[in-house]
Design a protein around this motif. Structure first.
Motif, PDB file in Angstrom:
ATOM      1  N   PHE A 123      49.306  42.493  22.710  1.00  0.00           N
ATOM      2  CA  PHE A 123      48.700  41.829  23.861  1.00  0.00           C
ATOM      3  C   PHE A 123      49.743  40.948  24.496  1.00  0.00           C
ATOM      4  CE2 PHE A 123      46.522  38.658  26.304  1.00  0.00           C
ATOM      5  CZ  PHE A 123      45.481  39.361  26.886  1.00  0.00           C
ATOM      6  N   PRO A 124      49.902  41.065  25.799  1.00  0.00           N
ATOM      7  CA  PRO A 124      49.213  41.958  26.728  1.00  0.00           C
ATOM      8  C   PRO A 124      49.866  43.335  26.745  1.00  0.00           C
ATOM      9  CG  PRO A 124      50.717  40.574  27.951  1.00  0.00           C
ATOM     10  CD  PRO A 124      50.800  40.139  26.510  1.00  0.00           C
ATOM     11  N   GLN A 125      49.202  44.272  27.395  1.00  0.00           N
ATOM     12  CA  GLN A 125      49.764  45.600  27.617  1.00  0.00           C
ATOM     13  C   GLN A 125      50.018  45.842  29.102  1.00  0.00           C
ATOM     14  OE1 GLN A 125      47.124  48.459  25.720  1.00  0.00           O
ATOM     15  NE2 GLN A 125      48.105  48.108  23.742  1.00  0.00           N
ATOM     16  N   ARG A 126      49.339  45.093  29.951  1.00  0.00           N
ATOM     17  CA  ARG A 126      49.503  45.251  31.399  1.00  0.00           C
ATOM     18  C   ARG A 126      49.506  43.875  32.060  1.00  0.00           C
ATOM     19  NH1 ARG A 126      45.256  48.466  32.752  1.00  0.00           N
ATOM     20  NH2 ARG A 126      46.533  50.319  32.635  1.00  0.00           N
ATOM     21  N   ILE A 127      50.445  43.691  33.002  1.00  0.00           N
ATOM     22  CA  ILE A 127      50.520  42.457  33.781  1.00  0.00           C
ATOM     23  C   ILE A 127      50.623  42.868  35.247  1.00  0.00           C
ATOM     24  CG2 ILE A 127      51.764  40.301  34.191  1.00  0.00           C
ATOM     25  CD1 ILE A 127      53.046  40.751  31.353  1.00  0.00           C
ATOM     26  N   THR A 128      49.767  42.286  36.065  1.00  0.00           N
ATOM     27  CA  THR A 128      49.757  42.569  37.497  1.00  0.00           C
ATOM     28  C   THR A 128      50.002  41.277  38.251  1.00  0.00           C
ATOM     29  OG1 THR A 128      48.118  44.312  37.176  1.00  0.00           O
ATOM     30  CG2 THR A 128      48.369  43.463  39.415  1.00  0.00           C
ATOM     31  N   TYR A 129      50.972  41.280  39.145  1.00  0.00           N
ATOM     32  CA  TYR A 129      51.233  40.154  40.043  1.00  0.00           C
ATOM     33  C   TYR A 129      50.831  40.572  41.446  1.00  0.00           C
ATOM     34  CZ  TYR A 129      54.187  37.421  36.806  1.00  0.00           C
ATOM     35  OH  TYR A 129      54.654  36.660  35.769  1.00  0.00           O
ATOM     36  N   VAL A 130      50.106  39.718  42.154  1.00  0.00           N
ATOM     37  CA  VAL A 130      49.716  39.985  43.536  1.00  0.00           C
ATOM     38  C   VAL A 130      50.066  38.767  44.378  1.00  0.00           C
ATOM     39  CG1 VAL A 130      47.826  40.540  45.113  1.00  0.00           C
ATOM     40  CG2 VAL A 130      47.800  41.461  42.784  1.00  0.00           C
ATOM     41  N   HIS A 131      50.875  38.982  45.408  1.00  0.00           N
ATOM     42  CA  HIS A 131      51.242  37.931  46.360  1.00  0.00           C
ATOM     43  C   HIS A 131      50.065  37.762  47.306  1.00  0.00           C
ATOM     44  CE1 HIS A 131      54.337  36.496  49.566  1.00  0.00           C
ATOM     45  NE2 HIS A 131      53.849  35.487  48.880  1.00  0.00           N
ATOM     46  N   THR A 132      49.305  36.701  47.140  1.00  0.00           N
ATOM     47  CA  THR A 132      48.058  36.523  47.882  1.00  0.00           C
ATOM     48  C   THR A 132      48.206  35.723  49.170  1.00  0.00           C
ATOM     49  OG1 THR A 132      47.486  34.603  46.524  1.00  0.00           O
ATOM     50  CG2 THR A 132      46.644  36.747  45.800  1.00  0.00           C
ATOM     51  N   GLY A 133      49.383  35.196  49.420  1.00  0.00           N
ATOM     52  CA  GLY A 133      49.640  34.432  50.636  1.00  0.00           C
ATOM     53  C   GLY A 133      51.047  33.874  50.590  1.00  0.00           C
ATOM     54  N   PRO A 134      51.501  33.222  51.670  1.00  0.00           N
ATOM     55  CA  PRO A 134      52.882  32.733  51.697  1.00  0.00           C
ATOM     56  C   PRO A 134      53.177  31.718  50.597  1.00  0.00           C
ATOM     57  CG  PRO A 134      51.643  31.890  53.567  1.00  0.00           C
ATOM     58  CD  PRO A 134      50.772  32.879  52.882  1.00  0.00           C
ATOM     59  N   ASP A 135      52.163  31.016  50.132  1.00  0.00           N
ATOM     60  CA  ASP A 135      52.372  29.982  49.124  1.00  0.00           C
ATOM     61  C   ASP A 135      51.491  30.179  47.892  1.00  0.00           C
ATOM     62  OD1 ASP A 135      54.310  28.618  50.636  1.00  0.00           O
ATOM     63  OD2 ASP A 135      52.744  27.676  51.828  1.00  0.00           O
ATOM     64  N   ALA A 136      51.178  31.440  47.569  1.00  0.00           N
ATOM     65  CA  ALA A 136      50.303  31.679  46.419  1.00  0.00           C
ATOM     66  C   ALA A 136      50.485  33.083  45.865  1.00  0.00           C
ATOM     67  CB  ALA A 136      48.842  31.478  46.818  1.00  0.00           C
ATOM     68  N   TRP A 137      50.295  33.193  44.572  1.00  0.00           N
ATOM     69  CA  TRP A 137      50.209  34.496  43.918  1.00  0.00           C
ATOM     70  C   TRP A 137      49.261  34.392  42.742  1.00  0.00           C
ATOM     71  CZ3 TRP A 137      51.878  34.304  38.874  1.00  0.00           C
ATOM     72  CH2 TRP A 137      52.940  33.456  38.543  1.00  0.00           C
ATOM     73  N   MET A 138      48.808  35.564  42.291  1.00  0.00           N
ATOM     74  CA  MET A 138      47.886  35.665  41.174  1.00  0.00           C
ATOM     75  C   MET A 138      48.474  36.652  40.183  1.00  0.00           C
ATOM     76  SD  MET A 138      45.415  37.917  39.720  1.00  0.00           S
ATOM     77  CE  MET A 138      45.251  39.100  41.012  1.00  0.00           C
ATOM     78  N   ALA A 139      48.343  36.335  38.905  1.00  0.00           N
ATOM     79  CA  ALA A 139      48.747  37.275  37.862  1.00  0.00           C
ATOM     80  C   ALA A 139      47.522  37.601  37.016  1.00  0.00           C
ATOM     81  CB  ALA A 139      49.843  36.682  36.990  1.00  0.00           C
ATOM     82  N   ARG A 140      47.359  38.857  36.698  1.00  0.00           N
ATOM     83  CA  ARG A 140      46.297  39.321  35.792  1.00  0.00           C
ATOM     84  C   ARG A 140      46.988  39.844  34.548  1.00  0.00           C
ATOM     85  NH1 ARG A 140      41.220  39.313  33.997  1.00  0.00           N
ATOM     86  NH2 ARG A 140      40.671  41.258  33.004  1.00  0.00           N
ATOM     87  N   VAL A 141      46.624  39.305  33.391  1.00  0.00           N
ATOM     88  CA  VAL A 141      47.211  39.664  32.100  1.00  0.00           C
ATOM     89  C   VAL A 141      46.097  40.297  31.282  1.00  0.00           C
ATOM     90  CG1 VAL A 141      48.363  38.739  30.054  1.00  0.00           C
ATOM     91  CG2 VAL A 141      48.772  37.685  32.292  1.00  0.00           C
ATOM     92  N   GLU A 142      46.339  41.520  30.755  1.00  0.00           N
ATOM     93  CA  GLU A 142      45.265  42.165  30.012  1.00  0.00           C
ATOM     94  C   GLU A 142      45.776  43.083  28.918  1.00  0.00           C
ATOM     95  OE1 GLU A 142      42.827  44.454  32.621  1.00  0.00           O
ATOM     96  OE2 GLU A 142      44.539  45.334  33.621  1.00  0.00           O
ATOM     97  N   GLY A 143      44.878  43.340  27.973  1.00  0.00           N
ATOM     98  CA  GLY A 143      45.183  44.222  26.858  1.00  0.00           C
ATOM     99  C   GLY A 143      44.003  44.283  25.916  1.00  0.00           C
TER     100      GLY A 143
END
Length: 163
Positions: A123-143
């Motif tokens: 754990f984790p097995q997958r990590i996703t980064y998403v640039h959600t705006g000029p001053d923000a991002w989100m990461a999803r960590v899962e497994g």
């Protein structure tokens, strides 16, 4: 943030991976410059818990980063990270406190998101980064977890790199 991107982030179930922003297709050959939006200083605060993550700008085919989580003025976690180009893909390597180093290879890269996987890691097995705006991002960590897939999300906001 555009309405389309906001709706996408809200409507896609957290287990639906990989995540690609609406209207964008994955890159056939990934470059470190595809993820240069990650460069800078980022923070997440929740009560007495503060996490700061710092990423250097791309150079020499790689980006270096580090993070630290402090709770009640005591360091609880830290991590050194690297994203590098390798054979047309991105390789994300993490060296978290108290754990062995692990590398994850990109499965999808767009100009506003990337997904890395290592299905042999616990754990984790997958990590996703998403640039959600000029001053923000989100990461999803899962497994995998004891009762099936588990995961969590981190919302980060740009902050000044100067204290």
């Amino acid at each position: 943030m555009g309405l389309t991107r906001l709706l996408f982030l809200l409507l896609v179930p957290s287990v639906a991976m990989p995540m690609v922003a609406v209207g964008q297709s994955p890159s056939a050959s990934a470059s470190i410059h595809d993820v240069e939006w990650l460069a800078g200083c980022w923070e997440r605060r929740s009560g007495d818990r503060a996490t700061i993550e710092i990423w250097m700008a791309p150079a020499g085919g790689m980006m270096l980063g580090a993070s630290r989580t402090v709770v009640n003025e005591a360091t609880r976690e830290y991590e050194q990270v690297m994203i590098r180009e390798h054979e047309g893909r991105l390789v994300f390597t993490a060296n978290p406190s108290g754990q062995a180093e692990a590398s994850f290879t990109s499965t999808e890269v767009t100009d506003s998101s990337f997904v890395v996987e290592n299905l042999t890691h616990d754990f984790p097995q997958r990590i996703t980064y998403v640039h959600t705006g000029p001053d923000a991002w989100m990461a999803r960590v899962e497994g995998p977890g004891p009762d099936g897939m588990r995961g969590f999300e981190l919302q980060m906001t740009r902050v000044s790199c100067v204290p």
